[in-house]
Design a protein around this motif. Structure first.
Motif, PDB file in Angstrom:
ATOM      1  N   PRO A  61       0.923  -1.110  -0.295  1.00 32.71           N
ATOM      2  CA  PRO A  61      -0.006   0.012   0.057  1.00 32.71           C
ATOM      3  C   PRO A  61       0.691   1.399  -0.234  1.00 32.71           C
ATOM      4  CG  PRO A  61      -0.754  -1.519   1.889  1.00 32.71           C
ATOM      5  CD  PRO A  61       0.673  -2.071   1.118  1.00 32.71           C
ATOM      6  N   GLN A  62       0.496   2.178  -0.718  1.00 28.90           N
ATOM      7  CA  GLN A  62       1.034   3.403  -0.982  1.00 28.90           C
ATOM      8  C   GLN A  62       1.440   4.321   0.406  1.00 28.90           C
ATOM      9  OE1 GLN A  62       2.992   4.280  -3.487  1.00 28.90           O
ATOM     10  NE2 GLN A  62       3.163   6.437  -3.743  1.00 28.90           N
ATOM     11  N   GLU A  63       0.338   3.970   1.262  1.00 23.06           N
ATOM     12  CA  GLU A  63       0.457   4.587   2.683  1.00 23.06           C
ATOM     13  C   GLU A  63       1.463   4.130   3.558  1.00 23.06           C
ATOM     14  OE1 GLU A  63      -3.910   4.416   1.481  1.00 23.06           O
ATOM     15  OE2 GLU A  63      -2.231   3.146   1.329  1.00 23.06           O
ATOM     16  N   VAL A  64       1.909   2.906   3.074  1.00 27.44           N
ATOM     17  CA  VAL A  64       3.056   2.349   3.988  1.00 27.44           C
ATOM     18  C   VAL A  64       4.207   3.089   3.646  1.00 27.44           C
ATOM     19  CG1 VAL A  64       4.453   0.156   4.365  1.00 27.44           C
ATOM     20  CG2 VAL A  64       1.955   0.069   4.353  1.00 27.44           C
ATOM     21  N   LEU A  65       4.452   3.116   2.417  1.00 25.09           N
ATOM     22  CA  LEU A  65       5.529   3.885   1.606  1.00 25.09           C
ATOM     23  C   LEU A  65       5.858   5.265   2.161  1.00 25.09           C
ATOM     24  CD1 LEU A  65       5.390   2.258  -1.667  1.00 25.09           C
ATOM     25  CD2 LEU A  65       6.879   1.395   0.305  1.00 25.09           C
TER      26      LEU A  65
ATOM     27  N   GLU B  49      -3.037 -12.459   5.217  1.00 24.72           N
ATOM     28  CA  GLU B  49      -3.698 -11.701   6.320  1.00 24.72           C
ATOM     29  C   GLU B  49      -2.616 -11.280   7.205  1.00 24.72           C
ATOM     30  OE1 GLU B  49      -6.361  -9.488   8.012  1.00 24.72           O
ATOM     31  OE2 GLU B  49      -6.410 -10.355   6.000  1.00 24.72           O
ATOM     32  N   PHE B  50      -1.894 -11.951   7.452  1.00 29.75           N
ATOM     33  CA  PHE B  50      -0.685 -11.626   8.679  1.00 29.75           C
ATOM     34  C   PHE B  50      -0.032 -10.471   8.335  1.00 29.75           C
ATOM     35  CE2 PHE B  50       3.769 -12.111  10.294  1.00 29.75           C
ATOM     36  CZ  PHE B  50       3.567 -12.089  11.662  1.00 29.75           C
ATOM     37  N   PHE B  51       0.373 -10.419   6.930  1.00 30.08           N
ATOM     38  CA  PHE B  51       1.129  -9.213   6.304  1.00 30.08           C
ATOM     39  C   PHE B  51       0.212  -8.048   5.882  1.00 30.08           C
ATOM     40  CE2 PHE B  51       4.251 -12.713   5.168  1.00 30.08           C
ATOM     41  CZ  PHE B  51       5.159 -12.297   5.901  1.00 30.08           C
ATOM     42  N   ARG B  52      -1.007  -8.252   5.754  1.00 33.22           N
ATOM     43  CA  ARG B  52      -1.754  -7.260   5.786  1.00 33.22           C
ATOM     44  C   ARG B  52      -2.150  -6.587   6.847  1.00 33.22           C
ATOM     45  NH1 ARG B  52      -4.401 -10.377   1.349  1.00 33.22           N
ATOM     46  NH2 ARG B  52      -5.726 -11.333   3.045  1.00 33.22           N
ATOM     47  N   LYS B  53      -2.245  -7.261   8.178  1.00 31.57           N
ATOM     48  CA  LYS B  53      -2.264  -6.779   9.274  1.00 31.57           C
ATOM     49  C   LYS B  53      -1.283  -5.885   9.918  1.00 31.57           C
ATOM     50  CE  LYS B  53      -3.510  -8.316  13.907  1.00 31.57           C
ATOM     51  NZ  LYS B  53      -3.574  -9.533  14.907  1.00 31.57           N
ATOM     52  N   ALA B  54       0.153  -6.164   9.419  1.00 36.15           N
ATOM     53  CA  ALA B  54       1.039  -5.565   9.557  1.00 36.15           C
ATOM     54  C   ALA B  54       1.185  -4.206   8.844  1.00 36.15           C
ATOM     55  CB  ALA B  54       2.391  -6.459   9.269  1.00 36.15           C
ATOM     56  N   GLU B  55       0.941  -4.435   7.740  1.00 42.98           N
ATOM     57  CA  GLU B  55       0.588  -3.175   6.882  1.00 42.98           C
ATOM     58  C   GLU B  55      -0.597  -2.137   7.364  1.00 42.98           C
ATOM     59  OE1 GLU B  55       1.778  -4.831   2.419  1.00 42.98           O
ATOM     60  OE2 GLU B  55      -0.358  -4.729   3.258  1.00 42.98           O
ATOM     61  N   SER B  56      -1.774  -2.737   8.094  1.00 42.51           N
ATOM     62  CA  SER B  56      -2.480  -1.947   8.594  1.00 42.51           C
ATOM     63  C   SER B  56      -2.060  -1.257   9.865  1.00 42.51           C
ATOM     64  CB  SER B  56      -3.566  -2.815   9.071  1.00 42.51           C
ATOM     65  OG  SER B  56      -4.306  -3.492   7.726  1.00 42.51           O
ATOM     66  N   TYR B  57      -1.269  -1.891  10.760  1.00 39.20           N
ATOM     67  CA  TYR B  57      -0.528  -1.147  11.893  1.00 39.20           C
ATOM     68  C   TYR B  57       0.085  -0.038  11.486  1.00 39.20           C
ATOM     69  CZ  TYR B  57       2.217  -0.334  15.854  1.00 39.20           C
ATOM     70  OH  TYR B  57       2.717   0.440  16.850  1.00 39.20           O
TER      71      TYR B  57
END
Length: 199
Positions: free
Chosen positions: A53-57, A180-188
């Motif tokens: 996700p661009q927001e992570v970057l 889903e584990f990695f999506r959760k990390a990105e969401s954080y």
């Protein structure tokens, strides 16, 4: 009270995950040395970021840190190292990535994985101190399994970065629980970028 907080966190996560997510690109990062990059390598690096996700970057950029692209051996390391993430010191959270085509041709490493892997270290470094018990157990299980099959999964953190980059580039190779584990990390990370009120 704890149950309500858990439900609220779950709903927030669900809303965050259902929102439209913009694919990542180099434009989301503060990049130094782009003029040193081989065009084909640069395109590969860009493809590797598309699953993030661009927001992570943007969170990486907004912390004031940079991605430094360099042609040639990374400072203080032998020729085999493609990327570096700094955990501490004045370079903390900066990322160095090799961008010379000769390197990627010699070692037969796809350039799309290098920066994505180092972003995985950045995510891990931010998320790990706040990981819940279930997430820690899941990471340990991933490490226990993959350390028997991959030499580069030698500790939980490196396992996170290795699997994160591979999962972003080839998600179909991973089960829904791992994705889903990695999506959760990105969401954080996305919530971190929104400030303290997002938690």
């Amino acid at each position: 009270m704890k149950i309500l907080r858990t439900i609220a966190l779950g709903l927030s996560l669900a809303l965050l995950m259902s929102a439209s997510v913009q694919a990542g690109s180099l434009e989301g990062l503060r990049v130094i040395g782009i003029d040193k990059a081989d065009q084909e390598v640069l395109e590969g690096i860009g493809r590797g970021l598309e699953g993030i996700p661009q927001e992570v970057l943007q969170h990486h950029r907004n912390t004031g840190k940079s991605v430094i692209l360099t042609a040639g051996t990374l400072p203080g390391y032998d020729n085999a190292v493609a990327g570096l993430y700094f955990y501490s010191g004045p370079e903390k959270d900066n990322i160095y990535v090799r961008v010379d085509a000769d390197y990627y041709n010699q070692y037969q490493i796809p350039p799309d994985i290098t920066l994505t892997h180092e972003i995985g270290h950045f995510i891990y470094n931010r998320w790990h101190p706040s990981m819940g018990t279930e997430d820690q157990i899941q990471l340990e299980q991933l490490h226990d399994y993959w350390s028997r099959h991959r030499l580069d999964c030698y500790d939980p953190e490196e396992t996170f970065a290795v699997l994160y980059s591979n999962c972003k580039i080839d998600p179909e190779w991973y089960d829904a629980e791992t994705r889903e584990f990695f999506r959760k990390a990105e969401s954080y990370i996305i919530r971190l970028s929104q400030g303290p009120g997002a938690f």
